[in-house]
Scaffold this active site. Structure first.
Site, PDB file in Angstrom:
ATOM      1  N   SER A 163       0.827  -1.199   0.000  1.00 23.09           N
ATOM      2  CA  SER A 163       0.000   0.000   0.000  1.00 23.09           C
ATOM      3  C   SER A 163       0.860   1.247   0.000  1.00 23.09           C
ATOM      4  O   SER A 163       1.886   1.301   0.671  1.00 23.09           O
ATOM      5  CB  SER A 163      -0.926   0.008   1.218  1.00 23.09           C
ATOM      6  OG  SER A 163      -1.800   1.125   1.177  1.00 23.09           O
ATOM      7  N   GLY A 170      -6.415   7.948   8.690  1.00 25.44           N
ATOM      8  CA  GLY A 170      -7.754   8.369   8.294  1.00 25.44           C
ATOM      9  C   GLY A 170      -7.953   8.469   6.799  1.00 25.44           C
ATOM     10  O   GLY A 170      -8.834   9.190   6.324  1.00 25.44           O
ATOM     11  N   LEU A 171      -7.147   7.731   6.037  1.00 25.58           N
ATOM     12  CA  LEU A 171      -7.200   7.816   4.571  1.00 25.58           C
ATOM     13  C   LEU A 171      -7.810   6.568   3.925  1.00 25.58           C
ATOM     14  O   LEU A 171      -7.670   6.361   2.729  1.00 25.58           O
ATOM     15  CB  LEU A 171      -5.792   8.060   4.016  1.00 25.58           C
ATOM     16  CG  LEU A 171      -5.109   9.345   4.489  1.00 25.58           C
ATOM     17  CD1 LEU A 171      -3.684   9.428   3.956  1.00 25.58           C
ATOM     18  CD2 LEU A 171      -5.904  10.575   4.076  1.00 25.58           C
ATOM     19  N   SER A 173      -7.181   3.253   4.354  1.00 26.40           N
ATOM     20  CA  SER A 173      -6.280   2.190   3.902  1.00 26.40           C
ATOM     21  C   SER A 173      -6.917   0.810   4.051  1.00 26.40           C
ATOM     22  O   SER A 173      -6.773  -0.042   3.172  1.00 26.40           O
ATOM     23  CB  SER A 173      -4.948   2.249   4.668  1.00 26.40           C
ATOM     24  OG  SER A 173      -5.148   2.063   6.053  1.00 26.40           O
ATOM     25  N   SER A 174      -7.635   0.567   5.156  1.00 26.49           N
ATOM     26  CA  SER A 174      -8.232  -0.763   5.352  1.00 26.49           C
ATOM     27  C   SER A 174      -9.340  -1.027   4.328  1.00 26.49           C
ATOM     28  O   SER A 174      -9.481  -2.140   3.830  1.00 26.49           O
ATOM     29  CB  SER A 174      -8.777  -0.905   6.773  1.00 26.49           C
ATOM     30  OG  SER A 174      -9.907  -0.085   6.987  1.00 26.49           O
ATOM     31  N   GLU A 219     -14.761  -5.021   5.733  1.00 23.67           N
ATOM     32  CA  GLU A 219     -14.591  -3.895   6.650  1.00 23.67           C
ATOM     33  C   GLU A 219     -15.248  -4.181   8.002  1.00 23.67           C
ATOM     34  O   GLU A 219     -14.743  -3.779   9.043  1.00 23.67           O
ATOM     35  CB  GLU A 219     -15.197  -2.621   6.041  1.00 23.67           C
ATOM     36  CG  GLU A 219     -14.277  -1.885   5.093  1.00 23.67           C
ATOM     37  CD  GLU A 219     -13.316  -0.986   5.850  1.00 23.67           C
ATOM     38  OE1 GLU A 219     -13.577   0.211   6.023  1.00 23.67           O
ATOM     39  OE2 GLU A 219     -12.281  -1.512   6.294  1.00 23.67           O
ATOM     40  N   ASP A 230     -16.013   4.600   3.262  1.00 23.51           N
ATOM     41  CA  ASP A 230     -14.658   4.362   2.754  1.00 23.51           C
ATOM     42  C   ASP A 230     -14.663   3.326   1.634  1.00 23.51           C
ATOM     43  O   ASP A 230     -14.051   3.538   0.574  1.00 23.51           O
ATOM     44  CB  ASP A 230     -13.733   3.900   3.873  1.00 23.51           C
ATOM     45  CG  ASP A 230     -13.363   5.015   4.839  1.00 23.51           C
ATOM     46  OD1 ASP A 230     -13.998   6.086   4.770  1.00 23.51           O
ATOM     47  OD2 ASP A 230     -12.459   4.817   5.670  1.00 23.51           O
TER      48      ASP A 230
END
Length: 472
Positions: A163, A170-171, A173-174, A219, A230
């Site tokens: 990644s 807070g971007l 990624s998960s 998620e 997200d």
């Protein structure tokens, strides 16, 4: 010469073994909240958009005799293998439990989660607790999808993740990783069509919905009760309007396909922060000063509404006037978040340094208290891709910040199959991406250079040859 003799003594060529499937690669973007953070927790609207920082998943197919499946995530130090035949297939195939790719699964089945635990608890037992939690959450999401979508006949594979998205900033990624895993597994069971250039928009939309749906399930395995924004942005790209007025009901999610692609400077403070602590801070303010806090939250909602009304106009086009409008809203939104008490001295330092140069409009993104700041960069007079001054970038780096040159509101999930990158010079062949090359790519720049979705051609960022996207 390899071969064997037949009855007449003639040497026959040995039949070649059946070739394995070529490796494939999937990529999905991270996201930023452009307008509306914190207000969205209190039922207001927010706009989130994809960024060009992405996760990449390489799927390498093994010989059928191997009977193992491996998950490798070197960026967080995770490497684990499972024997396919030892996994709890019976639990996932039990009456009432078996799910199909088209089923509307909106939550985890706790009995199936429990069946996975013996295969999760053995992961990274000697690692520090925080690292072990990350490893086990990643493995839980992967195995839940692998057993839900696959079967005991699923081919032995190695799933390797890299990644370029800062983790825990807070971007998204998960969610990006969840989208990659869901897409790869759906492709393997042929539950997706495309992507291709002539794909009808409705069909492309259906594929994105299917990916998004299973990414949300992953998620849930990682976060328990995610908002869904997200994975929605990461699947479809561009931007979405998001609102949740009732936590017992699904949120309102409206794709914003007209959101313009904009050059973005993203600066990571590298300051750890707690989303829950920042949310609690606003809740306390709302309890102590209800009228004032409500006015601030309503004003943030109005900022989001103003941006939404602008970009959804029938005659909307990106020009100096509309960009100025969006930029001013960025500045206002940040000021309102400062009033809520969710900024941080490092975020204010970044904003002061950037504002002094006059290169664009800056705000914190996400929960605040650290994390990242985003700057929409003003265009240059000669139409080149705008870049921050070198002096500014050096100052930011010298003060301990990390900078990323990204694009806002680009493509969502993409596929490179087979995993071969061409050099763009119209020559035969290309670079096949294998495990060794992928694992040895150093940092963000190494991964982007090797497999990145976009490539810099002079002053233009273009999609690299071979990558394909579902584009409604």
């Amino acid at each position: 010469m390899n071969g064997h003799a037949n009855g007449n003594g003639k040497l026959l060529a040995r039949r070649p073994s059946a070739p394995m499937m070529p490796p494939m690669m999937v990529s999905a973007p991270g996201k930023v909240i452009v307008f509306g953070e914190h207000a969205v927790v209190h039922g207001k609207k927010a706009i989130a958009a994809a960024i060009s920082l992405r996760s990449y998943l390489l799927v390498t197919f093994l010989s059928k005799t191997r009977r193992s499946v491996s998950l490798r995530f070197p960026d967080v130090g995770l490497s684990h293998s499972w024997n396919i035949d030892d996994l709890p297939w019976a639990a996932f195939a039990a009456p009432g439990k078996k799910k199909y790719y088209y089923d509307l699964v909106t939550s985890l089945d706790e009995e199936l989660v429990e069946a996975l635990q013996p295969h999760i608890q053995s992961i990274s037992p000697k690692k520090p607790e925080q690292i072990r939690k990350i490893h086990q959450a990643s493995a839980s999401a992967f195995l839940y999808l692998f057993l839900s979508l696959g079967s005991q006949k699923s081919p032995p594979c190695i799933y390797t993740l890299r990644s370029t998205i800062p983790i825990g900033a807070g971007l998204g990624s998960s969610a990006s990783i969840a989208v990659c895993l869901a897409t790869a597994l759906l492709l393997q069971i042929r539950a997706l069509s495309g992507p291709h250039e002539d794909q009808p928009s409705a069909e492309s939309e259906l594929q994105i919905q299917r990916i998004n749906h299973w990414a949300f399930v992953a998620e849930c395995a990682i976060h328990g009760n995610p908002s869904g924004v997200d994975n929605t942005v990461s699947s479809g790209g561009k931007a979405v309007l998001f609102q949740r007025t009732d936590y017992a009901a699904p949120p309102r999610v409206e794709p914003l396909r007209s959101f313009p692609e904009l050059p973005l400077l993203l600066v990571d403070t590298r300051q750890s922060r707690s989303t829950s602590a920042e949310v609690a801070k606003v809740a306390t303010l709302k309890k102590t000063h209800p009228i004032i806090a409500d006015n601030i939250l309503n004003s943030i909602h109005d900022v989001t509404e103003s941006a939404h009304n602008l970009i959804t106009r029938d005659d909307f086009e990106l020009n100096a006037e509309s960009l100025q409008h969006l930029g001013e809203l960025i500045t206002i939104n940040h000021g309102l978040l400062v009033s809520l008490g969710v900024s941080h001295p490092k975020l204010e330092r970044i904003r002061a340094l950037i504002d002094h140069t006059g290169i664009g409009w800056t705000k914190l993104t996400g929960a605040g208290g650290g994390g990242c700041a985003i700057t929409i960069v003003k265009p240059t007079e000669d139409d080149e891709v705008p870049r921050p001054p070198v002096d500014l970038e050096n100052t930011l780096i010298d003060e301990g910040f990390q900078t990323f040159h990204t694009t806002l509101a680009g493509d969502g999930v993409g596929v490179l199959w087979p995993a071969v990158l061409h050099n763009g010079l119209e020559e035969e062949g290309g670079t096949e991406i294998d495990q060794e090359k992928f694992l040895n790519a150093e940092g963000t720049e190494g991964v982007e250079t090797l497999v990145g979705v976009s490539v810099n051609l002079g002053n233009v960022n273009a999609v690299r040859e071979g990558w394909r996207f579902w584009r409604p």
